[in-house]
Design an enzyme around this catalytic site. Structure first.
Site, PDB file in Angstrom:
ATOM      1  CE  LYS A  32      -3.764   1.914   2.481  1.00 27.90           C
ATOM      2  NZ  LYS A  32      -5.086   1.731   3.619  1.00 27.90           N
ATOM      3  CB  SER A  45      -8.173   3.430   2.333  1.00 31.11           C
ATOM      4  OG  SER A  45      -7.401   2.965   3.605  1.00 31.11           O
ATOM      5  CB  SER A  52      -8.402   0.617   5.277  1.00 31.12           C
ATOM      6  OG  SER A  52      -9.013   1.905   5.232  1.00 31.12           O
TER       7      SER A  52
END
Ligand code: GLN
Length: 460
Positions: free
Chosen positions: A74, A149, A173
């Site tokens: 990420k 996310s 997330s």
């Protein structure tokens, strides 16, 4: 071939690490323009690393447990020499100057970092629509949001672009996009995995964790990244179990979940879509058929979870963003960020200024204690709490949601972060061809029980 079989095949020389990398590069080249799961690739370095691993294996030298597995990271976790933008224009030119602890451990275990995954700007979202690098498409439900996310990582797993993706989970997330993409995602107990090198959204809630297509992707990643880090004071000092061995042992048992008490919470069902509840009930029945015993539970604080979570999030995020003032690195955040990030900064600033009266933040911390105590009380009666991960289906890309509608996706996931407990999402099934997740939560430091349950659930 599951992820452990693949890892073993690479170690035995049956599958070349280089072929694993090249196969994924082919898929990425083919599908990424449409999916937008990766926003930066590390192809040459990955190929070089794969060749080194193959060479070591050929020469009979020892390689690490992740040898040759391909991993996406990420965009808010520091990796040296890659762009750590957090999905924001603010940091579009920020090149990681060091490896976060989790990255060091992955590299030491011979994992291959293929690139950086798309995400909601500064991890403040549930859809991966707010990325400066463009929206991420859902490979499992085309035309719909991927969740967020950590949407890029989940989409990368679902479209077979890598073996493991590392995400961060502050209020869901990792679990939310895992649910929408039909994959496995795991948020560890707060403190099990080092946050050193993670760009904070809300530091008292953030945890790094893995996503993968099966339990072994999660367990191999956890075996590598979990454990005390002397550079990070919130990490736990406790002994870490061998997650992969435990996942393997479960598969040998006839009634693998015998003795396991699982709780279903009435209020979690009440806030969720009835079609989702139906699929989740089927997966709970599967756990029962594997030996688990079902207990009905009540949770009286569901209404205060979102306000408590967002208030804490705004205040901690406001504080975390003060360093993005355009002097040390990046642009001044208020001048370069998107709408949602700005909203959080402005409200966080307002609340912080008002705090002398103790009206907001202090109250939120009190509410957090209430929620944590209640959840721990419920977990005295059961080993696991099971239910839907997300209460509604992902919307179509292009539909504009109000902030409150967007926040409503998080009602069932923020609880684990507020309480600091471990929680995972695995695929329960589909509703109208859209994946739906089963959330499994456990007591603090009972991460292993969740892994064992996933392993049992995935017995073929
Ligand atoms: N959707 C939640 C939020 O916007 C959770 C985000 C996260 O876990 N990083 O804050």
């Amino acid at each position: 071939m599951n992820v452990l079989e693949k890892a073993n095949a690479i170690k035995n020389g049956e599958l070349k690490a280089l072929d694993n990398v090249n196969n994924y590069i082919k898929v990425i080249d083919d599908k990424n323009p449409e999916i937008n799961a990766f926003i930066e690739l590390n192809k040459e370095e990955s190929i070089k690393k794969a060749k080194e691993i193959d060479e070591k294996i050929k020469n009979g030298q020892e390689v690490g447990p992740l040898a040759g597995l391909v991993i996406g990271i990420k965009a808010n976790i520091n990796v040296e020499d890659l762009t750590i933008s957090a999905g924001s224009k603010t940091l579009e030119n920020y090149i990681g100057s060091y490896d976060a602890t989790v990255i060091k451990r992955i590299k030491d275990a011979d994992g291959i970092i293929i690139g950086i995954n798309n995400m909601d700007e500064f991890a403040a979202g549930s859809s991966t629509e707010t990325s400066y690098y463009g929206v991420c498409n859902n490979p499992a439900a085309p035309g719909r949001i991927v969740g967020g996310s950590s949407g890029g990582g989940a989409a990368a797993i679902a479209s077979e672009m890598c073996d493991i993706a590392l995400g961060s989970d502050t209020g869901g997330s990792i679990r939310n996009p895992s649910s929408h993409c039909g994959i496995d995602g795991f948020k560890p107990t707060y403190g099990l995995v080092s946050r050193q090198g993670l760009l904070d959204l809300s530091m008292s809630l953030d945890q790094i964790g893995p996503m993968s297509r099966d339990v072994y992707g999660l367990s191999l990643a956890l075996d590598t990244i979990a454990g005390y880090d002397e550079e990070e004071c919130t990490t736990l000092k406790n002994e870490i179990p061998n997650f992969t061995e435990a996942a393997k042992e479960v598969k040998e048992k006839e009634k693998p979940l015998e003795g396991m008490k699982i709780g279903k919470v009435k209020e979690f069902t009440e806030v969720s879509d009835s079609k989702i509840n139906k699929i989740v009930d089927e997966s709970i029945n599967k756990l029962i058929s594997l030996g688990a015993e079902l207990v009905e539970l009540n949770f009286d604080y569901i209404d205060i979870c979102l306000p408590t979570y967002y208030l804490i999030n705004y205040v901690e995020f406001f504080s975390a963003t003060r360093k993005y003032d355009g002097r040390d690195y990046g642009y001044r955040i208020e001048e370069s960020c998107g709408e949602e990030v700005l909203r959080r900064i402005e409200i966080g600033s307002y609340i912080s200024q008002q705090e002398y009266s103790g009206k907001f933040y202090k109250k939120a911390l009190q509410a957090r204690s209430l929620i944590r105590n209640e959840i721990n009380k419920m977990l005295k009666d059961v080993d696991l709490i099971v239910g839907p991960t997300v209460p509604k289906l992902p919307h179509k890309i292009g539909n504009k949601l109000e902030p409150m509608e967007m926040y409503a996706y998080d009602v069932l996931t923020v609880i684990a972060n507020l309480a600091g407990i471990p929680a995972a999402s695995i695929k329960a099934g589909t509703v109208d061809d859209i994946p739906v997740g089963l959330q499994i939560q456990a007591k603090p430091e009972d991460d292993l029980k969740i892994i064992q349950t996933i392993s049992a659930y995935e017995i073929e």
